[in-house]
Write a protein that holds these residues in place. Structure first.
Motif, PDB file in Angstrom:
ATOM      1  N   GLN A 157       0.816  -1.214   0.000  1.00  0.00           N
ATOM      2  CA  GLN A 157       0.000   0.000   0.000  1.00  0.00           C
ATOM      3  C   GLN A 157       0.853   1.268   0.000  1.00  0.00           C
ATOM      4  O   GLN A 157       0.400   2.332  -0.419  1.00  0.00           O
ATOM      5  CB  GLN A 157      -0.936   0.012   1.211  1.00  0.00           C
TER       6      GLN A 157
ATOM      7  N   LEU B  75      -5.131  -4.901   1.645  1.00  0.00           N
ATOM      8  CA  LEU B  75      -5.764  -3.590   1.778  1.00  0.00           C
ATOM      9  C   LEU B  75      -6.268  -3.353   3.198  1.00  0.00           C
ATOM     10  O   LEU B  75      -6.878  -4.229   3.808  1.00  0.00           O
ATOM     11  CB  LEU B  75      -6.946  -3.469   0.806  1.00  0.00           C
ATOM     12  N   ASP B  76      -5.979  -2.172   3.701  1.00  0.00           N
ATOM     13  CA  ASP B  76      -6.467  -1.741   5.013  1.00  0.00           C
ATOM     14  C   ASP B  76      -7.084  -0.362   4.829  1.00  0.00           C
ATOM     15  O   ASP B  76      -6.377   0.628   4.626  1.00  0.00           O
ATOM     16  CB  ASP B  76      -5.304  -1.692   6.011  1.00  0.00           C
ATOM     17  N   PHE B  77      -8.411  -0.299   4.894  1.00  0.00           N
ATOM     18  CA  PHE B  77      -9.114   0.966   4.657  1.00  0.00           C
ATOM     19  C   PHE B  77      -9.389   1.729   5.951  1.00  0.00           C
ATOM     20  O   PHE B  77     -10.144   2.699   5.951  1.00  0.00           O
ATOM     21  CB  PHE B  77     -10.440   0.703   3.926  1.00  0.00           C
ATOM     22  N   SER B  78      -8.789   1.302   7.050  1.00  0.00           N
ATOM     23  CA  SER B  78      -9.017   1.992   8.318  1.00  0.00           C
ATOM     24  C   SER B  78      -8.333   3.348   8.308  1.00  0.00           C
ATOM     25  O   SER B  78      -7.360   3.579   7.589  1.00  0.00           O
ATOM     26  CB  SER B  78      -8.482   1.150   9.473  1.00  0.00           C
TER      27      SER B  78
ATOM     28  N   THR C 202      -1.649   1.890   5.396  1.00  0.00           N
ATOM     29  CA  THR C 202      -3.059   1.738   5.050  1.00  0.00           C
ATOM     30  C   THR C 202      -3.275   2.253   3.629  1.00  0.00           C
ATOM     31  O   THR C 202      -2.388   2.879   3.041  1.00  0.00           O
ATOM     32  CB  THR C 202      -3.964   2.532   6.012  1.00  0.00           C
ATOM     33  N   PHE C 203      -4.456   1.999   3.102  1.00  0.00           N
ATOM     34  CA  PHE C 203      -4.800   2.498   1.773  1.00  0.00           C
ATOM     35  C   PHE C 203      -4.674   4.010   1.732  1.00  0.00           C
ATOM     36  O   PHE C 203      -4.153   4.587   0.765  1.00  0.00           O
ATOM     37  CB  PHE C 203      -6.227   2.056   1.427  1.00  0.00           C
ATOM     38  N   TRP C 204      -5.122   4.676   2.801  1.00  0.00           N
ATOM     39  CA  TRP C 204      -5.149   6.138   2.813  1.00  0.00           C
ATOM     40  C   TRP C 204      -3.756   6.728   2.989  1.00  0.00           C
ATOM     41  O   TRP C 204      -3.433   7.748   2.374  1.00  0.00           O
ATOM     42  CB  TRP C 204      -6.094   6.630   3.913  1.00  0.00           C
TER      43      TRP C 204
END
Length: 570
Positions: free
Chosen positions: A78, A224-227, A235-237
């Motif tokens: 990511q 994927l980690d959308f936290s 994380t995705f962000w």
């Protein structure tokens, strides 16, 4: 641990000597600054793309990334999610501007837009962070050879550094580009071979699909980690936001990368080279992480050491803590035997509740490994020896040396050392050109082309010596690949903010930017250490976004207070 035999030495020596000799002979005798610093603007898009990839893919990538996946799974990919976005922005904004101004370094543009002191500050910030990174990229392969040969790190750091200095000083940018193209071919072949060897060494009834299921049951395939939690480093962000800002700064303002595509024949060749890199980089990193996950699966069926650093194990068995360490080894062996029964049951039933037992067994094994690291730290302190307990960077090399056939061991070592040489060469080349063009040339009387080339060679040589010095005093961090990215993140956001101010905030002038950049750099360093000592929670990847935002805001605010400043050239 088995040592290299004559077959491995032959493969390793022929690969490395051929690459160095080819790069030196093909590019010797650069007569002017354009040839030496920009490769005569002859590079095609595939050469640029492979050179850009090779610059980023140092030995740390092939040494640390599999270890990262072994411990934490696929989530690290990511980190690269912002790369394609950054490539598009750089192709549309940065490249056309650099080409139109015919700059030798990215920082020349800042003098045209702001003033000399802003150009100098940005160049110095680059020299600091890239000089440190160059030392680490030498240190990484030295770790490998110290394990393989039993030589001390000091000797290896000097030997590797001098090998890179030879062809970098001799041929300049074109030598770097030419050698990197061939180094990347060696790297791709070597990693593919390693992957298929790992899969082939799994038990006969464990197919690749089954291996992925076992890795997934162990929590290693969570990509994927959308936290939005700042407790999760990757994380995705953080990849999309922090990663985009990091990649924008790295590929758009870091001279080690800018110099790679400034050697292109045209704007189109430069843009195609970066797009090629953007399309291939994420799949490449995914594959390298997958190699690490397959190593993890391999050690589900083959007992792993309590600590992958053989020097640490040897020291522990001779220390006052030997009995405690042997007890941990016995406990791990018992966990391994129990886990074999659990995995067999999982393969038979495939029930989700069985997967939970695999996770629990691996967690217990991780606890044993943590206890071993604590013991190693105690023993090394008591014996007054610096022995690294964190073994993430030793996982892949341990597998290579103990499980690959003769000849392939030499090839994989050539892969890692080729990556080290290519990345370090790019960095030394960029450090030398930045020092020559942004500091030396701006503060001395006009010199001839031959004198400038000679000066650039000497600065490249000097930075090579400095990098060797940094390597000689470096120690393993949590993970080498993270250490390089942390160093970059401390500086990159600030530098990117300066360039974005130059591109898009036309009302902001030099004095405001210069003061804002100084303030921002102090604040970012402070934020990093506050996070390290847990006063705040701000993962390093976010420093790129925060640094960029702070310098833009402060510069705009200061400019509103400096309304009477005379406009600067654009």
């Amino acid at each position: 641990m088995q040592m290299l035999n004559w077959v491995d030495w032959t493969v390793l020596a022929i690969t490395l000597v051929a690459i160095v000799a080819y790069g030196t002979l093909q590019t010797r005798g650069s007569k002017n600054v354009k040839d030496y610093l920009r490769g005569g603007n002859t590079s095609k898009w595939w050469t640029i793309g492979l050179s850009v990839m090779a610059t980023q893919a140092s030995a740390i990538t092939f040494l640390s990334t599999p270890g990262q996946a072994f411990n934490d799974g696929m989530g690290f990919v990511q980190f690269y999610f912002g790369l394609p976005i950054a490539m598009i922005v750089i192709c549309l904004v940065f490249i056309p501007l650099y080409h139109r101004l015919k700059v030798y370094t990215a920082y020349e543009f800042l003098e045209n837009r702001f003033d000399l002191k802003t150009r100098t500050l940005a160049a110095i910030l680059f020299l600091i962070q890239r000089g440190l990174a160059a030392g680490i990229t030498i240190f990484a392969p030295a770790i490998i050879l110290s394990v393989v040969l039993g030589w001390d790190l000091l000797t290896l750091n000097i030997a590797i550094g001098l090998l890179v200095i030879i062809y970098t000083v001799s041929g300049g940018t074109r030598a770097v580009n030419v050698t990197q193209k061939h180094q990347m071919v060696v790297i791709f072949i070597g990693m593919l071979v390693a992957f298929f060897i790992i899969v082939s060494k799994l038990p006969e009834d464990i197919t690749f699909t089954k291996a992925l299921e076992i890795a997934g049951a162990s929590g290693k395939m969570e990509v994927l980690d959308f936290s939005f939690s700042l407790d999760n480093r990757y994380t995705f962000w953080s990849g999309i936001i922090g990663g985009t800002f990091l990649m924008l700064s790295y590929f758009g303002t870091d001279q080690s990368q800018v110099q790679r595509y400034l050697s292109g024949k045209s704007v189109r060749e430069m843009q195609l080279g970066l797009i090629f890199n953007g399309l291939l980089k994420i799949p490449m990193q995914f594959f390298i992480l997958l190699v690490g996950v397959m190593v993890f699966v391999f050690y589900q069926f083959n007992e792993a050491p309590v600590n992958f650093n053989p020097t640490a194990t040897e020291m522990m068995l001779q220390s006052d803590y030997a009995e405690d360490y042997k007890k941990l080894q016995e406990e791990q062996s018992q966990i391994f035997r129990d886990k074999q029964k659990i995995i067999e049951a999982y393969n038979t039933s495939g029930k989700p509740e069985t997967a939970a037992f695999i996770t629990a067994a691996n967690a217990a094994n991780d606890d044993i490994r943590k206890e071993a690291r604590v013991l190693i730290d105690k023993a090394s302190l008591k014996m007054d020896m610096k022995i690294e307990s964190n073994d993430k960077d030793y996982v892949f090399i341990h597998f290579i040396l103990n499980n690959l056939p003769r000849g392939l061991i030499g090839l994989l070592l050539a892969v890692i050392l080729s990556a080290a040489m290519s990345s370090t060469a790019s960095e030394l080349n960029a450090l030398g050109s930045t020092t020559t063009m942004d500091l030396y040339k701006r503060n001395v009387s006009e010199k001839t082309e031959q004198q400038m080339v000679k000066t650039s060679r000497w600065f490249t040589f000097l930075w090579g010596i400095i990098a060797i010095g940094v390597a000689c005093i470096a120690n393993l961090f949590e993970n080498l690949i993270q250490l390089v990215n942390i160093i970059g993140s401390i500086f990159y956001g600030n530098i990117l903010g300066i360039f974005l101010l130059a591109f898009f905030f036309k009302f902001v002038k030099g004095n405001a930017v210069f003061i804002a950049a100084l303030i921002t750099q102090v604040l970012i360093i402070a934020l990093y250490f506050l996070n390290e000592y847990e006063y705040i929670n701000l993962p390093f990847l976010w420093l790129n976004f925060v640094g960029c935002t702070i310098v833009i805001c402060i510069a705009c605010l200061l400019q509103s207070l400096l309304k009477n400043e005379k406009p600067t050239a654009t």
